[in-house]
Write a protein that holds these residues in place. Structure first.
Motif, mmCIF file in Angstrom:
data_model
loop_
_atom_site.group_PDB
_atom_site.id
_atom_site.type_symbol
_atom_site.label_atom_id
_atom_site.label_comp_id
_atom_site.label_asym_id
_atom_site.label_seq_id
_atom_site.Cartn_x
_atom_site.Cartn_y
_atom_site.Cartn_z
ATOM 1 N N THR A 226 0.841 -1.196 0.000
ATOM 2 C CA THR A 226 0.000 0.000 0.000
ATOM 3 C C THR A 226 0.873 1.242 0.000
ATOM 4 O O THR A 226 1.770 1.383 0.834
ATOM 5 C CB THR A 226 -0.922 -0.007 1.238
ATOM 6 N N GLY A 227 0.607 2.144 -0.958
ATOM 7 C CA GLY A 227 1.395 3.361 -1.081
ATOM 8 C C GLY A 227 0.528 4.605 -1.120
ATOM 9 O O GLY A 227 -0.666 4.565 -0.817
ATOM 10 N N PRO A 311 1.277 -4.096 4.849
ATOM 11 C CA PRO A 311 2.564 -3.872 4.175
ATOM 12 C C PRO A 311 2.535 -2.555 3.392
ATOM 13 O O PRO A 311 1.655 -2.343 2.552
ATOM 14 C CB PRO A 311 2.682 -5.072 3.228
ATOM 15 N N LEU A 312 3.466 -1.673 3.700
ATOM 16 C CA LEU A 312 3.489 -0.347 3.087
ATOM 17 C C LEU A 312 4.688 -0.185 2.165
ATOM 18 O O LEU A 312 5.709 -0.852 2.339
ATOM 19 C CB LEU A 312 3.537 0.731 4.172
ATOM 20 N N ARG A 313 4.551 0.715 1.202
ATOM 21 C CA ARG A 313 5.704 1.069 0.372
ATOM 22 C C ARG A 313 6.047 2.551 0.486
ATOM 23 O O ARG A 313 6.800 3.090 -0.330
ATOM 24 C CB ARG A 313 5.465 0.678 -1.082
ATOM 25 N N ALA A 314 5.474 3.212 1.476
ATOM 26 C CA ALA A 314 5.808 4.605 1.756
ATOM 27 C C ALA A 314 5.925 4.770 3.267
ATOM 28 O O ALA A 314 5.244 4.095 4.038
ATOM 29 C CB ALA A 314 4.742 5.543 1.196
ATOM 30 N N LYS A 315 6.779 5.654 3.688
ATOM 31 C CA LYS A 315 7.005 5.864 5.115
ATOM 32 C C LYS A 315 6.026 6.892 5.670
ATOM 33 O O LYS A 315 5.530 7.767 4.965
ATOM 34 C CB LYS A 315 8.438 6.335 5.353
ATOM 35 N N ASN A 316 5.786 6.759 6.983
ATOM 36 C CA ASN A 316 5.034 7.757 7.741
ATOM 37 C C ASN A 316 3.626 7.990 7.202
ATOM 38 O O ASN A 316 3.105 9.104 7.254
ATOM 39 C CB ASN A 316 5.800 9.084 7.777
ATOM 40 N N MET A 317 2.989 6.951 6.694
ATOM 41 C CA MET A 317 1.613 7.091 6.232
ATOM 42 C C MET A 317 0.670 7.150 7.431
ATOM 43 O O MET A 317 0.801 6.377 8.378
ATOM 44 C CB MET A 317 1.215 5.926 5.321
ATOM 45 N N THR A 318 -0.256 8.086 7.398
ATOM 46 C CA THR A 318 -1.252 8.177 8.455
ATOM 47 C C THR A 318 -2.292 7.078 8.266
ATOM 48 O O THR A 318 -2.398 6.450 7.210
ATOM 49 C CB THR A 318 -1.960 9.539 8.426
ATOM 50 N N ALA A 319 -3.111 6.871 9.285
ATOM 51 C CA ALA A 319 -4.188 5.887 9.177
ATOM 52 C C ALA A 319 -5.132 6.249 8.038
ATOM 53 O O ALA A 319 -5.579 5.377 7.278
ATOM 54 C CB ALA A 319 -4.949 5.819 10.498
ATOM 55 N N ALA A 320 -5.450 7.529 7.918
ATOM 56 C CA ALA A 320 -6.350 7.971 6.847
ATOM 57 C C ALA A 320 -5.768 7.654 5.480
ATOM 58 O O ALA A 320 -6.480 7.213 4.563
ATOM 59 C CB ALA A 320 -6.620 9.473 6.974
ATOM 60 N N GLU A 321 -4.478 7.860 5.318
ATOM 61 C CA GLU A 321 -3.838 7.584 4.032
ATOM 62 C C GLU A 321 -3.812 6.103 3.719
ATOM 63 O O GLU A 321 -4.051 5.694 2.578
ATOM 64 C CB GLU A 321 -2.416 8.167 4.033
ATOM 65 N N ILE A 322 -3.545 5.287 4.713
ATOM 66 C CA ILE A 322 -3.532 3.835 4.498
ATOM 67 C C ILE A 322 -4.924 3.355 4.085
ATOM 68 O O ILE A 322 -5.074 2.537 3.172
ATOM 69 C CB ILE A 322 -3.070 3.104 5.772
ATOM 70 N N LEU A 323 -5.950 3.875 4.741
ATOM 71 C CA LEU A 323 -7.314 3.433 4.466
ATOM 72 C C LEU A 323 -7.823 3.915 3.110
ATOM 73 O O LEU A 323 -8.571 3.215 2.430
ATOM 74 C CB LEU A 323 -8.253 3.924 5.576
ATOM 75 N N ALA A 324 -7.432 5.125 2.701
ATOM 76 C CA ALA A 324 -7.960 5.710 1.461
ATOM 77 C C ALA A 324 -7.114 5.395 0.238
ATOM 78 O O ALA A 324 -7.568 5.603 -0.887
ATOM 79 C CB ALA A 324 -8.090 7.223 1.615
#
Length: 755
Positions: A226-227, A311-324
Motif C-alpha cells: 500500500t502506497g 505492508p506499506l511502500r511509503a514511510k510515515n503514512m497516516t491511518a487515513a492515508e492507508i485506508l484511502a
C-alpha cells in the motif's frame, strides 16, 4: 491529503475541533449525520472512510432511488439464472452444464483525463479484480471509449494514452481484447469516457461473495504493498465535475502493475481451488476503507483491523492515508484460523505479499487500530450501506421539445462522394489503428473479435460451448430521447450478440451522465433507467449488475447522456458462430423494415452537422424474434447487424475483407436512395447465404414474423453497384482505413503497445 493522525480518545476530548469535511466532498448535513451516528466528532480516519464511502462513486446516493426500478421490474423467471446480481462485485449467470459466467463494465473516466495511460490501465485492472472477486478466472476484456472531436488537440493527447493503457495492461495480463467501441463527439472534450468490461468463467459451485463471516476468522490482505498513489482517486474524481484548467489540482491517479496482477490472478485461483477462502473483496475505489467496511457490513459480526500490519511502500503514512489509498493489485480475504498457514503458503508460492491484518469480531462495529491506538470505532453498516440517499429534482428540459423538432435530412448532392464521406468519418471509419494495439487471440479461445459484431469465446474446449459479448451506446440517440436511447443501446447490443448465432441471456450496464445536481441530467438518467429496465422485461432478459458515473461534464456543460449496455449470449458450439465476411456469388437478404429515420444518425452528423429530431423507434418484440431466427440457423453464411451508418456501412464491412463486390437494388430497401443507404432504422440485419438456400431462409423469416427481402447478391467484380451509383470496394476501403492513422499516426510509436 494533509490529514494528521488522531484517535477516538482524542476525538472525544476535542468535540469542537474543526475538520476539513467540505474539502473531502461531504456536505454540512452529511457531516452532522456522521456525528450523530458516532455520538461525537469523527476521527480523521473515520472522516476519511465516511467521505470516500459516501461519495457519489461508492454510495450511489443520487442514483439508487432510481436504480431500484431494475429490481422492481425483474420477474422471477428473468432472474432464475442469476447467481449473483445487482450489488455484488459483478453479475454471475448460470449458463448451464455447471458453467457460470461473470461480467461487468465499469467507468474510469476522470482519472483517464488526468493521466490517460494510468487512468485507462488501472480501469482495466480494477474491472479484472471485480471478476476475480467472484471466484472466476478472467478470460477477456472489452472497452467502450469516447473522446472529443478526433482532430482536437486534447483528443490528440488523451486517445493515444488511453489506448496504450488499455492495451498495455490487458496485453500484459494475457487477456484477449475481444471488442469495443470508440466514439468522437464535442461533448466528451475534456471529459473522455473510459468504460472497461471484463468477462470471466467459473463453475457454479465455485462462486465467491464479499462477506466477513465466522467469529475469529482472519482478515488477510494480499497483493501489492500500500502506497500513496491514488489516495481519494476514483472515489473523489468520479464525484466531482472538472472545471476549466483544474485537472492538475486533482488527487494522483493510481499506478498499475499488470505483471503483479497477472500473478495475483493465478494466486487467487489457487486459493479458491484449495478451499481456503470464506469471503473475498478486491481493493478498488476507496481502497481498504471500502474493502473492510463492506466485508464487515455484509457479514455476521464486526471486524477488528490493525493498520500496523498492512505492508506499506511509503514511510510515515497516516491511518487515513492507508485506508484511502487506491494502490492497485490488492485483495482482501476472510480465512478460517486453521487455513491461514495454507493461505500464506500459496501466496508465498506465487511470491505475493500477504499479511494477517485483523479478524472477525463480536458486535457490529469496525474497529481499526494504528500505532497502538483506536482510530476507527464505527458501525460498519453505516459506513458501507447507510450513505445519504437523495431524491434529486428532475424535470424534462425546457429545450427538449425544440431539440426533438425537425431532424429532416436532405438528399445529398453527390451520392458517391457522400458514401466516401460517411465511411471515412471518425464516426464510422476503421478502428484498426486502435484494435491492432490489443492482443485479441491470446489464450487461444477467441473465435470472433476483430471486425465482428460481438466478441465470441470458447469456454469449454471439450464441448466447444461458447459465449458472445457486446456493449453499445449512442449518446446522440439518448440526448434526443433518453428512454428510447437506452432501449436502442440494449437493442443493438442484443442484436450484435444474436447475429453471431448466440442466444442473449443477461445484461450489464455503465450509465454515464453529467451532474446529478442538474434536473435536466437527472431526468435523462431516470428516463434511461426506465427505458433500459422496461426494455429488458420486453426481451425477458435480466440485468445482472451495473455502474453509474455522474459528474461527467466540464464546467456547466454535461456530456451526451451515455448508457452503455453490455449483453452476454451463449452459443452451444462456437464452430457454428456466424462472421460477417461475405464471399462471391451469395444472395444478400435484408431482414427488417427500413424507414426514413435520421434523428441522431451518423448521416445527420456528417452531412448536416446537427443533432435534432427523434431517434429511430425500436420494437423489442422484433428484436427478440430476430434473435430467435439466428439461433441454430444453418442456412446463413454471414450476417451483420444494421446500426450506425445504415445499410451501406453493413454491406461495405461485409465486402471489405475478401474484396467482394455486390449488385444491389436499392428500391427493394426504400424508394429513396439515401434513405435506403443511410437510414438507421432498428431491428435489421443483412444476411448472406448460398442461392439455393434463399427460399428456405425467407420461409424461416416469415415463420418468425419478420419481414425480409432479397436485395441483391455478391459478385467477384470488386465493385458495389447500386444502380444509381457504383463505387470500387478498394476505393471505399481505402477511405475507411486511412482516417485514424492520418489523425493519430504521430503517436503510434510513442505510447502504444502493439500486439
Amino acid at each position: 491529503m494533509s490529514i494528521h493522525n488522531d484517535t477516538v480518545e482524542a476525538a472525544i476530548a476535542s468535540p469542537e475541533q474543526e475538520q476539513p469535511y467540505l474539502q473531502l466532498g461531504l456536505k454540512e448535513d452529511e457531516y452532522q449525520r456522521i456525528r450523530e451516528i458516532l455520538g461525537r466528532r469523527p476521527t480523521d480516519a473515520e472522516l476519511t472512510m465516511y467521505s470516500v464511502m459516501w461519495s457519489e462513486h461508492c454510495s450511489y446516493k443520487s442514483s439508487k432511488v432510481h436504480l431500484r426500478y431494475f429490481g422492481e421490474t425483474t420477474t422471477e423467471e428473468m432472474g432464475e439464472k442469476i447467481l449473483a446480481g445487482i450489488g455484488e462485485n459483478a453479475g454471475v449467470v448460470d449458463i448451464g452444464d455447471g458453467h457460470a459466467v461473470t461480467f461487468r463494465v465499469e467507468s474510469h473516466n476522470h482519472p483517464s483525463y488526468v493521466e490517460p495511460y494510468q487512468g485507462a490501465a488501472t480501469g482495466v485492472g480494477g474491472i479484472v479484480r471485480d471478476i476475480m472477486a467472484m471466484g472466476a478466472r478472467p478470460i477477456a476484456v472489452m472497452d467502450q471509449l469516447r473522446f472529443g472531436p478526433a482532430d482536437a488537440p486534447d483528443t490528440q493527447r488523451v486517445l493515444p494514452g488511453v489506448v496504450a493503457g488499455v492495451g498495455g495492461y490487458g496485453n500484459c495480463l494475457g487477456l484477449p481484447n475481444i471488442g469495443g467501441e470508440t466514439v468522437f463527439d464535442e461533448s466528451y472534450a475534456q471529459n473522455p469516457l473510459v468504460n472497461a468490461l471484463c468477462v470471466g468463467t467459473l463453475k457454479v459451485e465455485d462462486l465467491k461473495l464479499a462477506f466477513a463471516s465466522g467469529l475469529g476468522n482472519k482478515v488477510m490482505l494480499f497483493g501489492s504493498r500500500t502506497g500513496l498513489d491514488g489516495i481519494g482517486g476514483v472515489s473523489v474524481l468520479a464525484s466531482e465535475s472538472f472545471e476549466e484548467g483544474e485537472e492538475r489540482k486533482l488527487p494522483a491517479v493510481q499506478v498499475g502493475d499488470p505483471f503483479a496482477e497477472k500473478v495475483l490472478i493465478e494466486c487467487c485461483l489457487d486459493l479458491y481451488r484449495a478451499g481456503v477462502v470464506v469471503g473475498i473483496q478486491d481493493l478498488g475505489g476507496a481502497g481498504l476503507a471500502c474493502a473492510t467496511s463492506e466485508l464487515a457490513a455484509s457479514g455476521d459480526g464486526g471486524m477488528e483491523i490493525n493498520l500496523d500490519k498492512v505492508p506499506l511502500r511509503a514511510k510515515n503514512m497516516t491511518a487515513a492515508e492507508i485506508l484511502a489509498s487506491e494502490s492497485q493489485e490488492r485483495m482482501c480475504a476472510v480465512v478460517t484460523p486453521e487455513n491461514v498457514e495454507t493461505f500464506k503458503e500459496i501466496c508465498a508460492h506465487w511470491d505475493v505479499t500477504c499479511a494477517e491484518i485483523g479478524e472477525v469480531a463480536e458486535g457490529k462495529h469496525l474497529i481499526i487500530r494504528h500505532q497502538g491506538e483506536v482510530v476507527v470505532d464505527a458501525p460498519a453498516h453505516t459506513i458501507a450501506n447507510e450513505g445519504p440517499e437523495y431524491e434529486r429534482p428532475w424535470a424534462r428540459p425546457s429545450w427538449q421539445d425544440e431539440l426533438q423538432s425537425g431532424g429532416e435530412v436532405q438528399a445529398p448532392e453527390d451520392l458517391r462522394q457522400t458514401m466516401l464521406d460517411m465511411v471515412s468519418s471518425p464516426a464510422l471509419c476503421s478502428r484498426d489503428f486502435i484494435t491492432e494495439q490489443y492482443d485479441r487471440y491470446v489464450r487461444g479461445n477467441t473465435v470472433k473479435a476483430k471486425h465482428s459484431d460481438a466478441g465470441v469465446l470458447r469456454i469449454d474446449e471439450n464441448t466447444s460451448r461458447g459465449i458472445a459479448v457486446s456493449a453499445d451506446a449512442s449518446g446522440r440517440y439518448t440526448k434526443l430521447d433518453p428512454n428510447m436511447g437506452a432501449r436502442l443501446a440494449l437493442a443493438e447490443a442484443h442484436r450484435n450478440v444474436a447475429v453471431t448465432g448466440a442466444r442473449p441471456v443477461a445484461v450489464t450496464n455503465c450509465l454515464n451522465y453529467g451532474s446529478p445536481e442538474n434536473p435536466d441530467v437527472m431526468w435523462q438518467f431516470r428516463e434511461s433507467v426506465h427505458g433500459l429496465a422496461d426494455g429488458c422485461v420486453e426481451l425477458n432478459i435480466p440485468v445482472s449488475g451495473g455502474n453509474v458515473s455522474f459528474y461527467n461534464q466540464t464546467g456547466e456543460e454535461p456530456i451526451l447522456p451515455t448508457p452503455v449496455v453490455g449483453v452476454l449470449g451463449v452459443i452451444d458450439d462456437v464452430h457454428n458462430a456466424f462472421g460477417h465476411d461475405a464471399n462471391p456469388n451469395q444472395d444478400l437478404i435484408l431482414l427488417g423494415d427500413t424507414k426514413e429515420e435520421f434523428g441522431g444518425s451518423i448521416y445527420q452528423q456528417v452531412v448536416h452537422n446537427e443533432l435534432r429530431g427523434l431517434p429511430p423507434q425500436v420494437d423489442l418484440a422484433k428484436e427478440a424474434a430476430l434473435a430467435d431466427f439466428f439461433v441454430g440457423n444453418t442456412d446463413i453464411a454471414a450476417a451483420h447487424d444494421l446500426s450506425e451508418g445504415g445499410f451501406l456501412q453493413a454491406l461495405a464491412e461485409m465486402c471489405f475483407r475478401n474484396n467482394v463486390g455486390a449488385n444491389i437494388d436499392l428500391t427493394r430497401i426504400h424508394e429513396t436512395p439515401h434513405v435506403a443507404l443511410f437510414s438507421e432504422s432498428a431491428s435489421r440485419a443483412l444476411v448472406a447465404c448460398a442461392p439455393e438456400k434463399t427460399e428456405a431462409l425467407l420461409s424461416r423469416v416469415s415463420r418468425a414474423g419478420l419481414s425480409a427481402t432479397r436485395v441483391g447478391n455478391t459478385t467477384d467484380s470488386t465493385e458495389l453497384d447500386f444502380g444509381v451509383v457504383s463505387i470500387k470496394v478498394a476505393e471505399l476501403r481505402k477511405a475507411w482505413a486511412e482516417t485514424l492513422p492520418r489523425l493519430f499516426g504521430h503517436a503510434a510509436g510513442a505510447n502504444s503497445v502493439v500486439a
